[in-house]
Each structure stands twice: as structure tokens, then as C-alpha cells.
Write a protein that holds these residues in place. Sequence first.
Motif, PDB file in Angstrom:
ATOM      1  N   TRP A   1       2.999 -49.164  -5.883  1.00 54.31           N
ATOM      2  CA  TRP A   1       1.986 -48.137  -6.153  1.00 54.31           C
ATOM      3  C   TRP A   1       1.736 -47.396  -4.847  1.00 54.31           C
ATOM      4  O   TRP A   1       1.059 -47.892  -3.961  1.00 54.31           O
ATOM      5  N   LEU A   2       2.336 -46.232  -4.748  1.00 58.12           N
ATOM      6  CA  LEU A   2       2.248 -45.418  -3.540  1.00 58.12           C
ATOM      7  C   LEU A   2       1.276 -44.277  -3.801  1.00 58.12           C
ATOM      8  O   LEU A   2       1.471 -43.491  -4.737  1.00 58.12           O
ATOM      9  N   GLY A   3       0.227 -44.209  -3.002  1.00 56.83           N
ATOM     10  CA  GLY A   3      -0.776 -43.176  -3.197  1.00 56.83           C
ATOM     11  C   GLY A   3      -0.249 -41.784  -2.893  1.00 56.83           C
ATOM     12  O   GLY A   3       0.754 -41.604  -2.191  1.00 56.83           O
ATOM     13  N   ASP A   4      -0.965 -40.779  -3.420  1.00 61.64           N
ATOM     14  CA  ASP A   4      -0.486 -39.411  -3.247  1.00 61.64           C
ATOM     15  C   ASP A   4      -0.635 -38.906  -1.816  1.00 61.64           C
ATOM     16  O   ASP A   4      -0.101 -37.849  -1.473  1.00 61.64           O
ATOM     17  N   MET A   5      -1.342 -39.672  -0.940  1.00 64.79           N
ATOM     18  CA  MET A   5      -1.359 -39.284   0.468  1.00 64.79           C
ATOM     19  C   MET A   5       0.018 -39.503   1.113  1.00 64.79           C
ATOM     20  O   MET A   5       0.353 -38.880   2.113  1.00 64.79           O
ATOM     21  N   PHE A   6       0.831 -40.386   0.521  1.00 66.68           N
ATOM     22  CA  PHE A   6       2.195 -40.599   0.987  1.00 66.68           C
ATOM     23  C   PHE A   6       3.189 -39.668   0.285  1.00 66.68           C
ATOM     24  O   PHE A   6       4.203 -39.294   0.855  1.00 66.68           O
ATOM     25  N   ASP A   7       2.903 -39.346  -0.970  1.00 64.10           N
ATOM     26  CA  ASP A   7       3.776 -38.481  -1.747  1.00 64.10           C
ATOM     27  C   ASP A   7       2.925 -37.767  -2.800  1.00 64.10           C
ATOM     28  O   ASP A   7       2.536 -38.372  -3.799  1.00 64.10           O
ATOM     29  N   PRO A   8       2.614 -36.487  -2.588  1.00 63.21           N
ATOM     30  CA  PRO A   8       1.727 -35.771  -3.517  1.00 63.21           C
ATOM     31  C   PRO A   8       2.238 -35.741  -4.955  1.00 63.21           C
ATOM     32  O   PRO A   8       1.450 -35.551  -5.891  1.00 63.21           O
ATOM     33  N   ARG A   9       3.532 -35.940  -5.151  1.00 63.34           N
ATOM     34  CA  ARG A   9       4.084 -35.923  -6.509  1.00 63.34           C
ATOM     35  C   ARG A   9       3.612 -37.115  -7.342  1.00 63.34           C
ATOM     36  O   ARG A   9       3.772 -37.108  -8.567  1.00 63.34           O
ATOM     37  N   LEU A  10       3.023 -38.115  -6.698  1.00 64.14           N
ATOM     38  CA  LEU A  10       2.620 -39.334  -7.405  1.00 64.14           C
ATOM     39  C   LEU A  10       1.149 -39.326  -7.800  1.00 64.14           C
ATOM     40  O   LEU A  10       0.609 -40.364  -8.215  1.00 64.14           O
ATOM     41  N   ALA A  11       0.508 -38.196  -7.697  1.00 61.51           N
ATOM     42  CA  ALA A  11      -0.890 -38.103  -8.126  1.00 61.51           C
ATOM     43  C   ALA A  11      -1.005 -38.473  -9.601  1.00 61.51           C
ATOM     44  O   ALA A  11      -0.163 -38.083 -10.418  1.00 61.51           O
ATOM     45  N   GLY A  12      -2.040 -39.240  -9.945  1.00 60.00           N
ATOM     46  CA  GLY A  12      -2.258 -39.631 -11.335  1.00 60.00           C
ATOM     47  C   GLY A  12      -1.343 -40.729 -11.829  1.00 60.00           C
ATOM     48  O   GLY A  12      -1.190 -40.904 -13.053  1.00 60.00           O
ATOM     49  N   TYR A  13      -0.744 -41.486 -10.904  1.00 63.53           N
ATOM     50  CA  TYR A  13       0.199 -42.530 -11.323  1.00 63.53           C
ATOM     51  C   TYR A  13      -0.495 -43.580 -12.180  1.00 63.53           C
ATOM     52  O   TYR A  13      -1.689 -43.816 -12.044  1.00 63.53           O
ATOM     53  N   TRP A  14       0.257 -44.194 -13.064  1.00 68.26           N
ATOM     54  CA  TRP A  14      -0.186 -45.134 -14.092  1.00 68.26           C
ATOM     55  C   TRP A  14      -0.893 -44.434 -15.251  1.00 68.26           C
ATOM     56  O   TRP A  14      -1.471 -45.068 -16.110  1.00 68.26           O
TER      57      TRP A  14
ATOM     58  N   LYS B   1      -3.164 -37.712   8.659  1.00 62.12           N
ATOM     59  CA  LYS B   1      -2.717 -36.642   7.768  1.00 62.12           C
ATOM     60  C   LYS B   1      -1.932 -35.590   8.545  1.00 62.12           C
ATOM     61  O   LYS B   1      -2.275 -35.296   9.692  1.00 62.12           O
ATOM     62  N   PRO B   2      -0.883 -34.990   7.950  1.00 56.83           N
ATOM     63  CA  PRO B   2      -0.294 -35.346   6.665  1.00 56.83           C
ATOM     64  C   PRO B   2       0.476 -36.669   6.763  1.00 56.83           C
ATOM     65  O   PRO B   2       1.440 -36.787   7.538  1.00 56.83           O
ATOM     66  N   THR B   3       0.020 -37.643   5.971  1.00 58.46           N
ATOM     67  CA  THR B   3       0.467 -39.030   6.118  1.00 58.46           C
ATOM     68  C   THR B   3       1.971 -39.189   5.974  1.00 58.46           C
ATOM     69  O   THR B   3       2.582 -40.026   6.661  1.00 58.46           O
ATOM     70  N   TRP B   4       2.597 -38.392   5.097  1.00 58.03           N
ATOM     71  CA  TRP B   4       4.027 -38.605   4.837  1.00 58.03           C
ATOM     72  C   TRP B   4       4.896 -38.327   6.061  1.00 58.03           C
ATOM     73  O   TRP B   4       6.052 -38.721   6.102  1.00 58.03           O
ATOM     74  N   HIS B   5       4.325 -37.719   7.104  1.00 59.04           N
ATOM     75  CA  HIS B   5       5.116 -37.490   8.318  1.00 59.04           C
ATOM     76  C   HIS B   5       5.033 -38.660   9.303  1.00 59.04           C
ATOM     77  O   HIS B   5       5.521 -38.554  10.436  1.00 59.04           O
ATOM     78  N   TYR B   6       4.456 -39.786   8.866  1.00 61.92           N
ATOM     79  CA  TYR B   6       4.399 -40.963   9.743  1.00 61.92           C
ATOM     80  C   TYR B   6       5.769 -41.395  10.212  1.00 61.92           C
ATOM     81  O   TYR B   6       5.925 -41.991  11.280  1.00 61.92           O
TER      82      TYR B   6
ATOM     83  N   GLU C   1      12.207 -34.544  12.701  1.00 64.91           N
ATOM     84  CA  GLU C   1      11.561 -35.184  13.852  1.00 64.91           C
ATOM     85  C   GLU C   1      10.551 -34.264  14.525  1.00 64.91           C
ATOM     86  O   GLU C   1       9.695 -34.724  15.297  1.00 64.91           O
ATOM     87  N   GLY C   2      10.611 -32.994  14.229  1.00 62.53           N
ATOM     88  CA  GLY C   2       9.677 -32.054  14.836  1.00 62.53           C
ATOM     89  C   GLY C   2       8.361 -31.912  14.098  1.00 62.53           C
ATOM     90  O   GLY C   2       7.549 -31.045  14.466  1.00 62.53           O
ATOM     91  N   MET C   3       8.105 -32.743  13.107  1.00 66.38           N
ATOM     92  CA  MET C   3       6.923 -32.560  12.270  1.00 66.38           C
ATOM     93  C   MET C   3       5.655 -33.209  12.824  1.00 66.38           C
ATOM     94  O   MET C   3       4.624 -33.211  12.156  1.00 66.38           O
TER      95      MET C   3
END
Length: 389
Positions: free
Chosen positions: A190-203, A318-323, A347-349
Motif C-alpha cells: 500500500w503505497l500512498g499517493d505522496m510516493f505516486d499520485p496515480r495511487l490516490a484512492g487505492y483500495w 516533498k515532492p516525495t517521489w524524488h527521494y 538525478e537533477g531533481m
Amino acid sequence: MGLKITLPDDDGARQEYALRGEPLAVVKRPPAKSRIALSAAHVVSRPDSAVHPSEGGAIDWEATMAFRRHLLEQGLGVAEAMDTAQRGMGLSYDGARELIERTCAEFGPKPPAPIFAGCGTDHLAAGSAQNVDDVIDAYLLQAEQLQRAGARLILMASAELARVAQGPEDYAKAYAAALAACEQPVILHWLGDMFDPRLAGYWGAAGLDAAAASCLEIIAAHAAKVDGIKISLLDKQREIDFRRRLPDGVRLYTGDDFNYPELIAGDGERHSDALLGIFDPIAPAAAAALAALDDGDEQEFRRLLDPTVALSRLMFEKPTWHYKAGVVFLAWLNGHQRGYAMLGGVEGMRSLRHLAGLFRLADGCGLLADPELAVRRMKLLLETRGFGA
């Protein structure tokens, strides 16, 4: 005289920084007994690749496999081909499949520490699934291919399922079919939308309370097929509440890169195991802390792990997915790869100020394995980005 380097501060001004950290030893250890700990490992890009960054680039397989040995020899398991490896964000399914096949072949059916591998639906082109049956077919294809290679599976959250599902019943249908195809108990994801916005509303639910209830129903219906679930919502209390509701024998693998020491330590009744991207760059601290926990020394566990939280919180800001840019940055500073390069050229993000902050915090935690090398490489980066002397 100690090592010094001029770095940008939070305002961009030049500031001399004196290194003070004592590098933690990298020690060969068996896996922890009291917790299962998996590191979501990054992949190493070939900076000399002829493949254009817009097409993903190419993987340095020798360095990528060497880094997995680095983790496994310290007793940390590997969660292979997950989002830390840029899965779906530079690493295609074809690349992920080859990565998983190579890892399974390299370490065999009895690796020195547990290895799980991501199974998803990412070979589908975005927007191509017409209905839930298309998503099921995608899960079944990857499950068959990856299990044939010898992989034990993590059922990754599917962006296509999130797009086509009409409600919780569609998730129940998809996961029932996918779990039926799994030969061994799996880890759900269960990956939250802060990691991938496409997963908003999962389940299939807009709110997290309803989403948790939907997810728990699926787990309860298939508990024998579920080893555990990784939750990455960056919400400590929600994870604690969720793990209390899990069926006996089903693990909670924390993916909370903000609160992992407390969640792994537990509350005296339940604890979280770990499936964390941050365990990639902090491996020596994580491994030593888990060894202390095995010895019943929670104070030493917290002494080693608590200082890494500030590093993790900065890396996952934030933006978390660039960790992932921070993960690869520290791997480069520590000599695990030849260049600071990533698949897709991302790598420049992260800003130079952000990377300078990671440098300082990693030093303070003893996570610059060779300070002279780290300073030399940091100076190269500073000069390349226009902050040279």
C-alpha cells in the motif's frame, strides 16, 4: 586538521563545514532474528550508456549486483525492483524482470537474507487497461514469469487498477485472482499517493479509514496467502492502528520513512517489520541497530537509528517521489557507483542545497564510509553545478 568543505546553507550562502562523523563499520552479520528487515534497493545507471536518458538509460549490472551483496552481507534482506529501483519511473518492466532474474540467479533459492521481488502490472501502457480483468491478466502474467525465475513476490500497488476500479469489490476481485496464482505467501503493498499520485484512492475508497477497512477485508479473506503488508503512508498512528487489526500471523512491514525506529521497536504488544527505501543508504546503521535489538538492547537500537531520521525526513521531503535522487547521491558518495547518474536522467531533481543537507546529515550519522572520497566527490558536484571555489 579535520576535513572541511564549503557548502551552500539553507539560504544558498557559502558556509564552511567541518566533518565530524566517525564512519560506521560495515560488518558481515546474519539476518536479524527479532525482525524481518528488507531494504528496497536502488539500481546503478551506466553513465556511459549509449541509450538516451529519455528511453531510461542502461543499468550497470556489476555495480547493481555488488550493492545487493553489500546489503545481504550485512544481514539485510532485499526488496527487489520496487519504487526505490525507479520501477515505473525509469525502470521498465523488461528491466525489472531482468533485474529480478539476475538477483534470483546470483543468490539462489537460499540467499543469505530474505529476498522478495515486486510483481505488478507496469508492462501495461498507461491508460491501456479497459477493465479489472485486464489488470488481473497483467498480474497473472508477471506472477508466472517472476515465480518461474524463483522469485518470492510482493504484489505491488497497480496504477492501472486504481484507474479502472469502480470500488472495493473490484479490488477484492483483482487481489483474489492474483493471490490465487501465488505459490508462496506474499507481501501486499500500500503505497500512498505522496510516493505516486496515480495511487490516490487505492483500495476503492476516498478516505483512508474506508481504504483500510477494504484492505483488511481482502487480507482476512486470504490470510493464508499473505505473509504481510507494506504500508507507506507516512502516518505513524494509522500504521499502529492498522497492525492491531491484522489477523494473527500477518506481518506489518513499515514503509514509513519518517517514523521507522519507533514502529520497528514496537509498543510491547506488536511491532512492525521493515521494508524501507531508507535502509538502502543507512544500511550499516540499520544492520547494527537490528543486531542490538536482537540482543534486547532497545536503547542501543534507538541510539543508532534515531539520528538517521532527520536524514530520512530530508531525503523524503516533498515532492516525495524524488527521494531516489538522494539514495543514489549517497551511494555515489560512498563509492558504490562510478557516477551520480540515474535512469531517465532524473538525478537533477533535487537542489544543491538539498544534497548539501544530506551530506551534512549523513556525516553526522557516520554514514560517509570514506570521508575523503565523499568530500572529493561532493566538491566535483559543487563545481559541476556552479558552486565551485
